[in-house]
Design a protein around this motif. Structure first.
Motif, PDB file in Angstrom:
ATOM      1  N   LEU A 209       0.845  -1.194   0.000  1.00  0.00           N
ATOM      2  CA  LEU A 209       0.000   0.000   0.000  1.00  0.00           C
ATOM      3  C   LEU A 209       0.875   1.237   0.000  1.00  0.00           C
ATOM      4  N   THR A 210       0.696   2.070  -1.024  1.00  0.00           N
ATOM      5  CA  THR A 210       1.461   3.302  -1.156  1.00  0.00           C
ATOM      6  C   THR A 210       0.524   4.493  -1.104  1.00  0.00           C
ATOM      7  N   ALA A 211       0.827   5.433  -0.234  1.00  0.00           N
ATOM      8  CA  ALA A 211       0.096   6.698  -0.159  1.00  0.00           C
ATOM      9  C   ALA A 211       0.901   7.784  -0.846  1.00  0.00           C
ATOM     10  N   THR A 212       0.219   8.771  -1.379  1.00  0.00           N
ATOM     11  CA  THR A 212       0.891   9.902  -2.015  1.00  0.00           C
ATOM     12  C   THR A 212       0.297  11.203  -1.484  1.00  0.00           C
ATOM     13  N   ALA A 213       1.124  12.219  -1.413  1.00  0.00           N
ATOM     14  CA  ALA A 213       0.663  13.537  -0.992  1.00  0.00           C
ATOM     15  C   ALA A 213       1.575  14.582  -1.609  1.00  0.00           C
ATOM     16  N   TYR A 214       1.013  15.736  -1.916  1.00  0.00           N
ATOM     17  CA  TYR A 214       1.835  16.867  -2.333  1.00  0.00           C
ATOM     18  C   TYR A 214       2.395  17.575  -1.099  1.00  0.00           C
ATOM     19  N   PHE A 215       3.568  18.181  -1.262  1.00  0.00           N
ATOM     20  CA  PHE A 215       4.163  18.902  -0.150  1.00  0.00           C
ATOM     21  C   PHE A 215       4.846  20.158  -0.662  1.00  0.00           C
ATOM     22  N   ALA A 216       5.100  21.075   0.263  1.00  0.00           N
ATOM     23  CA  ALA A 216       5.934  22.246  -0.027  1.00  0.00           C
ATOM     24  C   ALA A 216       6.558  22.732   1.261  1.00  0.00           C
ATOM     25  N   LEU A 217       7.833  23.049   1.174  1.00  0.00           N
ATOM     26  CA  LEU A 217       8.564  23.666   2.276  1.00  0.00           C
ATOM     27  C   LEU A 217       9.142  25.007   1.853  1.00  0.00           C
ATOM     28  N   GLY A 218       8.945  25.346   0.597  1.00  0.00           N
ATOM     29  CA  GLY A 218       9.381  26.635   0.078  1.00  0.00           C
ATOM     30  C   GLY A 218       8.184  27.562  -0.099  1.00  0.00           C
ATOM     31  N   ASP A 219       7.968  28.027  -1.324  1.00  0.00           N
ATOM     32  CA  ASP A 219       6.893  28.980  -1.623  1.00  0.00           C
ATOM     33  C   ASP A 219       5.541  28.252  -1.587  1.00  0.00           C
ATOM     34  N   GLU A 220       4.839  28.385  -0.477  1.00  0.00           N
ATOM     35  CA  GLU A 220       3.611  27.621  -0.272  1.00  0.00           C
ATOM     36  C   GLU A 220       2.509  28.031  -1.249  1.00  0.00           C
ATOM     37  N   ARG A 221       2.379  29.312  -1.479  1.00  0.00           N
ATOM     38  CA  ARG A 221       1.327  29.770  -2.393  1.00  0.00           C
ATOM     39  C   ARG A 221       1.581  29.259  -3.798  1.00  0.00           C
ATOM     40  N   ALA A 222       2.817  29.326  -4.255  1.00  0.00           N
ATOM     41  CA  ALA A 222       3.137  28.838  -5.593  1.00  0.00           C
ATOM     42  C   ALA A 222       2.870  27.345  -5.702  1.00  0.00           C
ATOM     43  N   ALA A 223       3.175  26.593  -4.646  1.00  0.00           N
ATOM     44  CA  ALA A 223       2.936  25.154  -4.669  1.00  0.00           C
ATOM     45  C   ALA A 223       1.452  24.844  -4.795  1.00  0.00           C
ATOM     46  N   ARG A 224       0.630  25.514  -4.005  1.00  0.00           N
ATOM     47  CA  ARG A 224      -0.818  25.287  -4.084  1.00  0.00           C
ATOM     48  C   ARG A 224      -1.340  25.679  -5.460  1.00  0.00           C
ATOM     49  N   ASP A 225      -0.838  26.794  -5.994  1.00  0.00           N
ATOM     50  CA  ASP A 225      -1.270  27.228  -7.332  1.00  0.00           C
ATOM     51  C   ASP A 225      -0.878  26.197  -8.384  1.00  0.00           C
ATOM     52  N   ASN A 226       0.313  25.616  -8.257  1.00  0.00           N
ATOM     53  CA  ASN A 226       0.760  24.611  -9.222  1.00  0.00           C
ATOM     54  C   ASN A 226      -0.129  23.371  -9.182  1.00  0.00           C
ATOM     55  N   VAL A 227      -0.475  22.923  -7.979  1.00  0.00           N
ATOM     56  CA  VAL A 227      -1.326  21.741  -7.860  1.00  0.00           C
ATOM     57  C   VAL A 227      -2.717  22.047  -8.400  1.00  0.00           C
ATOM     58  N   TYR A 228      -3.252  23.212  -8.058  1.00  0.00           N
ATOM     59  CA  TYR A 228      -4.572  23.589  -8.589  1.00  0.00           C
ATOM     60  C   TYR A 228      -4.536  23.613 -10.119  1.00  0.00           C
ATOM     61  N   ASP A 229      -3.491  24.204 -10.677  1.00  0.00           N
ATOM     62  CA  ASP A 229      -3.393  24.316 -12.134  1.00  0.00           C
ATOM     63  C   ASP A 229      -3.361  22.942 -12.794  1.00  0.00           C
ATOM     64  N   TYR A 230      -2.636  22.009 -12.191  1.00  0.00           N
ATOM     65  CA  TYR A 230      -2.522  20.665 -12.776  1.00  0.00           C
ATOM     66  C   TYR A 230      -3.869  19.967 -12.829  1.00  0.00           C
ATOM     67  N   TYR A 231      -4.713  20.209 -11.823  1.00  0.00           N
ATOM     68  CA  TYR A 231      -6.012  19.532 -11.752  1.00  0.00           C
ATOM     69  C   TYR A 231      -7.172  20.436 -12.160  1.00  0.00           C
ATOM     70  N   ARG A 232      -6.871  21.602 -12.704  1.00  0.00           N
ATOM     71  CA  ARG A 232      -7.900  22.585 -13.006  1.00  0.00           C
ATOM     72  C   ARG A 232      -9.039  22.018 -13.847  1.00  0.00           C
ATOM     73  N   ASN A 233      -8.696  21.203 -14.848  1.00  0.00           N
ATOM     74  CA  ASN A 233      -9.752  20.753 -15.753  1.00  0.00           C
ATOM     75  C   ASN A 233     -10.554  19.574 -15.222  1.00  0.00           C
ATOM     76  N   THR A 234     -10.324  19.201 -13.961  1.00  0.00           N
ATOM     77  CA  THR A 234     -11.233  18.261 -13.296  1.00  0.00           C
ATOM     78  C   THR A 234     -12.402  18.994 -12.657  1.00  0.00           C
ATOM     79  N   GLY A 235     -12.351  20.321 -12.656  1.00  0.00           N
ATOM     80  CA  GLY A 235     -13.379  21.130 -12.028  1.00  0.00           C
ATOM     81  C   GLY A 235     -12.862  21.807 -10.771  1.00  0.00           C
ATOM     82  N   ASP A 236     -13.454  22.951 -10.443  1.00  0.00           N
ATOM     83  CA  ASP A 236     -12.955  23.756  -9.330  1.00  0.00           C
ATOM     84  C   ASP A 236     -13.029  23.009  -8.002  1.00  0.00           C
ATOM     85  N   ARG A 237     -14.073  22.218  -7.779  1.00  0.00           N
ATOM     86  CA  ARG A 237     -14.233  21.555  -6.484  1.00  0.00           C
ATOM     87  C   ARG A 237     -13.088  20.589  -6.219  1.00  0.00           C
ATOM     88  N   ILE A 238     -12.794  19.734  -7.196  1.00  0.00           N
ATOM     89  CA  ILE A 238     -11.730  18.747  -7.000  1.00  0.00           C
ATOM     90  C   ILE A 238     -10.367  19.423  -6.963  1.00  0.00           C
TER      91      ILE A 238
END
Length: 284
Positions: free
Chosen positions: A205-234
């Motif tokens: 069993l392998t779990a995955t998670a995104y992380f950031a220890l640097g620019d937190e806002r940029a990291a969240r924006d990058n993850v949102y951008d990658y999944y943007r076309n799944t819809g805003d909620r997801i």
């Protein structure tokens, strides 16, 4: 429990030249595994390419696609590329595989987004046949060198058929980067499917998670951008689930350990090599 780190191959407009040094630095830091994300219609580096580079830059660290969208590929071509990466790495690759959900994941002509499960089942048989050295293309030649092994596979997805497929063909299950309560449900389903299939032992069993220890806002924006076309909620849920800062990273890893994860792979929200050292200082 082992700790792995992702390669930032699907951070928008990543500089491909960082992949080799990133892999070498992750191995030197002591991470157990290098993981990749896979998507065609996005300005990143293909997971097979990223892992081929990583294989050449390292000697010991495990390699995992977490996960590669198998049905977006012609089956013989993918099986050949996977076998090549595994062979070049000295047998360090595990193929994490799934179906995908976005319409633009499926860009290969003649491979529509229909009957994905049936196609993947057929593709899995093709992978095995290719890796066993069977002939391809209607002629006498195999696609891979003699001595190619059956590459171990793990499976992602949340549909019942995904868990059943894992129990028949795989060594384990890779969870999505979702909150731990959702991962707990998926792990339980994987264990149940394994038992129902009469498999001995238990699935990895392998779990995955995104992380950031640097620019937190940029990291969240990058993850949102990658999944943007799944819809805003997801996309918002996944961006909000990024483990930001040392305390949250440790808490996230601890929660996955309590769920019975054998490994956690932390995928970077930033294509900043400094994140490798920072994460190692937090967890290793």
């Amino acid at each position: 429990m082992q700790i792995g780190i992702g390669i930032p191959n699907q951070v928008r407009d990543v500089d491909p030249t960082i992949i080799g040094p990133w892999a070498a630095r992750a191995e030197e830091a002591g991470f157990a595994t290098l993981g990749t994300l896979g998507r065609v219609a996005y300005p990143g580096v293909a997971d097979t390419v990223a892992l081929a580079v990583a294989a050449g830059a390292t000697r010991r660290i495990g390699l995992l696609t977490n996960i590669l969208l198998g049905v977006a590929w012609p089956a013989v071509l993918l099986a050949k590329e996977v076998a090549g990466i595994d062979g070049a790495s000295g047998g360090r690759l595990t193929l994490g595989i799934g179906l995908g959900t976005r319409d633009d994941d499926f860009t290969v002509g003649g491979l529509p987004k229909k009957g994905l499960g049936r196609r993947l089942d057929a593709d899995l048989e093709t992978y095995r046949q290719v890796w066993s050295g069977g002939p391809v293309g209607g002629g006498p030649n195999p696609a891979v060198p003699a001595g190619t092994r059956q590459v171990p596979m793990m499976f992602g997805g949340r549909a019942p058929a995904s868990f059943a497929r894992m129990a028949v063909h795989g060594i384990g299950y890779v969870a999505s980067s979702v909150p731990p309560p959702m991962v707990a449900q998926a792990f339980d389903a994987a264990r149940a499917a394994w038992r129902d299939a009469g498999r001995a032992g238990r699935p990895r069993l392998t779990a995955t998670a995104y992380f950031a220890l640097g620019d937190e806002r940029a990291a969240r924006d990058n993850v949102y951008d990658y999944y943007r076309n799944t819809g805003d909620r997801i996309a918002t849920m996944l961006a909000d689930n990024v483990a930001l800062g040392a305390d949250r990273i440790r808490r996230t890893v601890r929660m996955f350990e309590e769920l019975g994860a054998d490994e956690v792979i932390l995928n970077p929200g930033l294509a900043d090599p400094g994140e490798i050292t920072r994460l190692a200082e937090v967890l290793l």
